[in-house]
Design a protein around this motif. Structure first.
Motif, mmCIF file in Angstrom:
data_model
loop_
_atom_site.group_PDB
_atom_site.id
_atom_site.type_symbol
_atom_site.label_atom_id
_atom_site.label_comp_id
_atom_site.label_asym_id
_atom_site.label_seq_id
_atom_site.Cartn_x
_atom_site.Cartn_y
_atom_site.Cartn_z
ATOM 1 N N VAL A 53 0.847 -1.206 0.000
ATOM 2 C CA VAL A 53 0.000 0.000 0.000
ATOM 3 C C VAL A 53 0.877 1.249 0.000
ATOM 4 C CG1 VAL A 53 -1.609 1.350 1.413
ATOM 5 C CG2 VAL A 53 -2.044 -1.071 1.013
ATOM 6 N N SER A 54 1.905 1.240 0.859
ATOM 7 C CA SER A 54 2.811 2.389 0.917
ATOM 8 C C SER A 54 3.641 2.512 -0.352
ATOM 9 C CB SER A 54 3.735 2.285 2.134
ATOM 10 O OG SER A 54 3.015 2.494 3.318
ATOM 11 N N GLN A 55 4.073 1.396 -0.911
ATOM 12 C CA GLN A 55 4.851 1.413 -2.143
ATOM 13 C C GLN A 55 4.022 1.995 -3.284
ATOM 14 O OE1 GLN A 55 6.652 -2.353 -3.032
ATOM 15 N NE2 GLN A 55 7.573 -1.642 -4.918
ATOM 16 N N ASP A 56 2.775 1.594 -3.379
ATOM 17 C CA ASP A 56 1.867 2.109 -4.401
ATOM 18 C C ASP A 56 1.673 3.619 -4.243
ATOM 19 O OD1 ASP A 56 -0.307 1.735 -6.484
ATOM 20 O OD2 ASP A 56 -1.540 2.414 -4.797
ATOM 21 N N ALA A 57 1.456 4.056 -3.016
ATOM 22 C CA ALA A 57 1.253 5.483 -2.763
ATOM 23 C C ALA A 57 2.524 6.279 -3.062
ATOM 24 C CB ALA A 57 0.815 5.699 -1.308
ATOM 25 N N LEU A 58 3.680 5.716 -2.705
ATOM 26 C CA LEU A 58 4.952 6.385 -2.996
ATOM 27 C C LEU A 58 5.164 6.505 -4.502
ATOM 28 C CD1 LEU A 58 7.658 7.620 -2.190
ATOM 29 C CD2 LEU A 58 8.549 5.279 -1.912
ATOM 30 N N ALA A 59 4.866 5.453 -5.237
ATOM 31 C CA ALA A 59 5.000 5.513 -6.697
ATOM 32 C C ALA A 59 4.125 6.628 -7.273
ATOM 33 C CB ALA A 59 4.638 4.167 -7.316
ATOM 34 N N ASN A 60 2.908 6.743 -6.786
ATOM 35 C CA ASN A 60 2.003 7.781 -7.266
ATOM 36 C C ASN A 60 2.534 9.177 -6.928
ATOM 37 O OD1 ASN A 60 -0.615 8.450 -8.522
ATOM 38 N ND2 ASN A 60 -1.006 9.353 -6.509
ATOM 39 N N ALA A 61 3.037 9.349 -5.714
ATOM 40 C CA ALA A 61 3.579 10.652 -5.312
ATOM 41 C C ALA A 61 4.812 11.009 -6.140
ATOM 42 C CB ALA A 61 3.904 10.650 -3.818
ATOM 43 N N LEU A 62 5.664 10.027 -6.411
ATOM 44 C CA LEU A 62 6.839 10.275 -7.256
ATOM 45 C C LEU A 62 6.415 10.684 -8.661
ATOM 46 C CD1 LEU A 62 9.066 7.312 -6.082
ATOM 47 C CD2 LEU A 62 9.687 9.740 -5.942
ATOM 48 N N LYS A 63 5.391 10.022 -9.191
ATOM 49 C CA LYS A 63 4.858 10.394 -10.517
ATOM 50 C C LYS A 63 4.368 11.838 -10.486
ATOM 51 C CE LYS A 63 0.754 9.180 -11.417
ATOM 52 N NZ LYS A 63 -0.303 10.135 -11.611
ATOM 53 N N ASN A 64 3.619 12.184 -9.451
ATOM 54 C CA ASN A 64 3.092 13.545 -9.327
ATOM 55 C C ASN A 64 4.201 14.572 -9.152
ATOM 56 O OD1 ASN A 64 0.493 12.576 -9.567
ATOM 57 N ND2 ASN A 64 0.155 12.472 -7.356
ATOM 58 N N GLN A 65 5.313 14.139 -8.582
ATOM 59 C CA GLN A 65 6.485 14.998 -8.384
ATOM 60 C C GLN A 65 7.259 15.183 -9.696
ATOM 61 O OE1 GLN A 65 9.753 13.280 -6.104
ATOM 62 N NE2 GLN A 65 9.692 15.029 -4.712
ATOM 63 N N GLY A 66 6.981 14.314 -10.668
ATOM 64 C CA GLY A 66 7.665 14.393 -11.953
ATOM 65 C C GLY A 66 8.784 13.378 -12.113
ATOM 66 N N ASN A 67 8.954 12.506 -11.140
ATOM 67 C CA ASN A 67 9.999 11.488 -11.183
ATOM 68 C C ASN A 67 9.406 10.195 -11.761
ATOM 69 O OD1 ASN A 67 12.202 9.842 -10.766
ATOM 70 N ND2 ASN A 67 12.603 10.605 -8.698
#
Length: 108
Positions: A53-67
């Motif tokens: 769950v945390s890995q999925d959320a981190l991936a989404n936040a990184l995408k939103n950050q532009g990474n």
């Protein structure tokens, strides 16, 4: 007190970070989610559903950050682990697959 690595504390931290991401504070969300994911992996193991769950959320936040490159790799790993641990037709696995497909579509 529950302590900073108690599962309930980590649930709150994860939810708070997702809220920060939703508010556009992607840098803070990535920071919080990275810490939450690391703590969950250490305490529960990287294949535990809460870690995913945390890995999925981190991936989404990184995408939103532009990474996007790092986000896609993290999302792909999340999906692959979920397939192995929960099964290919589990609702969480299907959700991670959908997130990966969306991420790939949006970066191409």
């Amino acid at each position: 007190t529950l302590g900073e690595h108690h599962p309930d504390t980590l649930n709150v931290l994860n939810n708070m970070a997702v809220a920060k991401d939703g508010q556009g504070n992607h840098d803070k969300a990535v920071e919080l989610l990275q810490g939450c994911w690391e703590a969950r992996k250490e305490k529960l193991g990287e294949m535990h559903p809460d870690s995913l769950v945390s890995q999925d959320a981190l991936a989404n936040a990184l995408k939103n950050q532009g990474n996007c490159t790092k986000a896609e790799k993290l999302q792909r790993d999340c999906y692959e682990i979920s397939k192995k641990t929960l099964g290919i037709n589990h609702p969480e696995t299907l959700k991670y697959k959908k997130h990966l497909d969306i991420m790939i579509t949006n970066t191409n």
